[in-house]
Design an enzyme around this catalytic site. Structure first.
Site, PDB file in Angstrom:
ATOM      1  N   GLU A  95     160.141 105.202  52.501  1.00 51.66           N
ATOM      2  CA  GLU A  95     159.751 104.472  53.596  1.00 51.66           C
ATOM      3  C   GLU A  95     159.998 105.437  54.857  1.00 51.66           C
ATOM      4  O   GLU A  95     159.370 105.216  55.772  1.00 51.66           O
ATOM      5  CB  GLU A  95     160.390 103.280  53.612  1.00 51.66           C
ATOM      6  CG  GLU A  95     159.823 102.182  52.537  1.00 51.66           C
ATOM      7  CD  GLU A  95     160.498 102.328  51.499  1.00 51.66           C
ATOM      8  OE1 GLU A  95     159.777 101.941  50.606  1.00 51.66           O
ATOM      9  OE2 GLU A  95     161.497 103.221  51.206  1.00 51.66           O
ATOM     10  N   HIS A 164     162.199  90.490  48.063  1.00 55.50           N
ATOM     11  CA  HIS A 164     160.956  90.288  48.347  1.00 55.50           C
ATOM     12  C   HIS A 164     160.694  89.217  49.151  1.00 55.50           C
ATOM     13  O   HIS A 164     159.446  88.688  49.026  1.00 55.50           O
ATOM     14  CB  HIS A 164     160.088  90.100  47.064  1.00 55.50           C
ATOM     15  CG  HIS A 164     160.256  91.648  45.987  1.00 55.50           C
ATOM     16  ND1 HIS A 164     161.436  91.601  45.070  1.00 55.50           N
ATOM     17  CD2 HIS A 164     159.418  92.710  45.966  1.00 55.50           C
ATOM     18  CE1 HIS A 164     161.113  92.949  44.813  1.00 55.50           C
ATOM     19  NE2 HIS A 164     159.951  93.543  45.067  1.00 55.50           N
TER      20      HIS A 164
END
Length: 374
Positions: A95, A164
């Site tokens: 990322e 998540h």
């Protein structure tokens, strides 16, 4: 395994069926469809990317599995086939590297739209976003900008557990130089993403994953209704722009103002109906810039305010909203401002619906403010 080794069967079978509607996979809608068609949020976002990539050769899209595979939720589906490997491609699982590359591209003159697979994974990129992207225009005295969009599915309601399901928007609203956008419906998703891509400053674009395939009102035990039944799912196939910093009044009311965004807009509508309260529901749409004028006008009209968000309570964006309402509307308030939020714990898997702010909790808050806060 190289990209060329994947087959069409891999693309179909690799999807996680509880996360996306396999029968509603998005497709390009530029130039070969009616002017307005019903879309779910996945399709609307895909259409926004497709339209901008068609219009502007400087727009490109990349991220983990966001090229050939089309993303975990298929938001970038078929963009690589249409626009090529240079414009739509897969990135390494980094990322920090994804955002760093985007910043360099933006400074060079491109307009990259990058996907962080889940908002929970955005933290390794936080330094690049905060220290580089948000500061580039200022530190270069306007010589360089970072016209990048960081897209990411966010929020809970899919039994994703602690890694998540997070809602980290307040971490970015605190940073000068960033814009933060969270749509609640397909029409706004397309219009706001288009505006974000065309903006010359970095935009964090959070997509409530629980809304991808239909408006979710928080009644988890009931079937989910499809987007096609909603007016805001009727989306033009061409370019659509919704300005950043303008809220949408989802429901007009006279008794209390509800401030919400993302999934909580639909939960708030359900909560108002459940409580039987004439609530005005405002969808903020963008947190930075914020439509403070719309908020102030509504609260001064109703005299009461309930703020709803999915993120944990402490230092959540609701605290900033509460402070702004207090500062601007103090003499008009007839009851204390109330917040309905997630809890100050990691997001639980087994107790998802106890954590998730549902319509019953919203209804309780509405009834409390209507009785003077007691």
């Amino acid at each position: 395994m190289s990209e060329q080794a994947f087959t069409e069967a891999d693309r179909t079978d690799g999807i996680e069926p509880d996360m996306v509607d396999q029968d509603a996979a998005p497709a390009s809608t530029v130039g070969d469809s009616p002017a307005v068609v019903p879309m779910n949020m996945i399709q609307a976002l895909n259409s926004a990317l497709d339209v901008k990539m068609t219009e502007d050769p400087n727009v490109l899209s990349f991220g983990e599995d966001a090229g050939y595979f089309g993303g975990v939720f298929r938001v970038t589906d078929k963009l690589q086939q249409k626009h090529g490997l240079i414009r739509s491609f897969d990135a390494p699982i980094s990322e920090c590297g994804i955002v760093a590359a985007a910043i360099g591209m933006g400074a060079y003159g491109l307009r990259p739209v990058v996907e962080i697979q889940f908002a929970d994974y955005i933290y390794p990129a936080y330094d690049q976003i905060v220290s580089e992207a948000a500061k580039l225009r200022y530190r270069s005295a306007g010589q360089f900008t970072a016209p990048i969009v960081v897209r990411s599915p966010y929020g809970g309601g899919i039994f994703g557990g602690q890694t998540h399901s997070q809602s980290p928007e307040s971490l970015f609203t605190h940073i000068a130089g960033l814009k933060v956008v969270i749509p609640s419906n397909p029409y706004d998703a397309k219009g706001l993403l288009t505006a974000a891509i065309e903006d010359d400053d970095p935009v964090i674009f959070f997509e409530p994953k629980r809304l991808y395939n239909g408006p979710f009102d928080g009644w988890h035990e009931k079937p989910v209704s499809p987007w096609k039944a909603q007016d805001l799912a009727q989306v033009p196939t061409g370019r659509v722009v919704e300005p950043l910093g303008k809220a949408r009044i989802m429901r007009e009311g006279a008794d209390v103002t509800i401030l919400a965004y993302g999934t909580m807009v639909w939960v708030s509508l359900a909560g108002a109906e459940h409580a039987g309260v004439d609530a005005e529901v405002i969808d903020l749409r963008s947190l930075v810039p914020l439509d403070i004028e719309a908020i102030e006008a509504s609260v001064k009209k109703t005299g009461r305010c309930v703020i709803v968000h999915e993120a944990p309570r402490t230092s959540g964006f609701g605290a900033e909203l509460s402070a702004l309402v207090q500062e601007r509307c103090f003499h008009h308030l007839e009851a204390p401002i109330t917040r309905v939020t997630g809890w100050d714990t990691p997001y639980p898997h087994a107790f998802e619906w106890e954590y998730f702010p549902g319509p019953e909790r919203v209804a309780e808050a509405l009834k409390a403010v209507m009785s003077g806060g007691r």
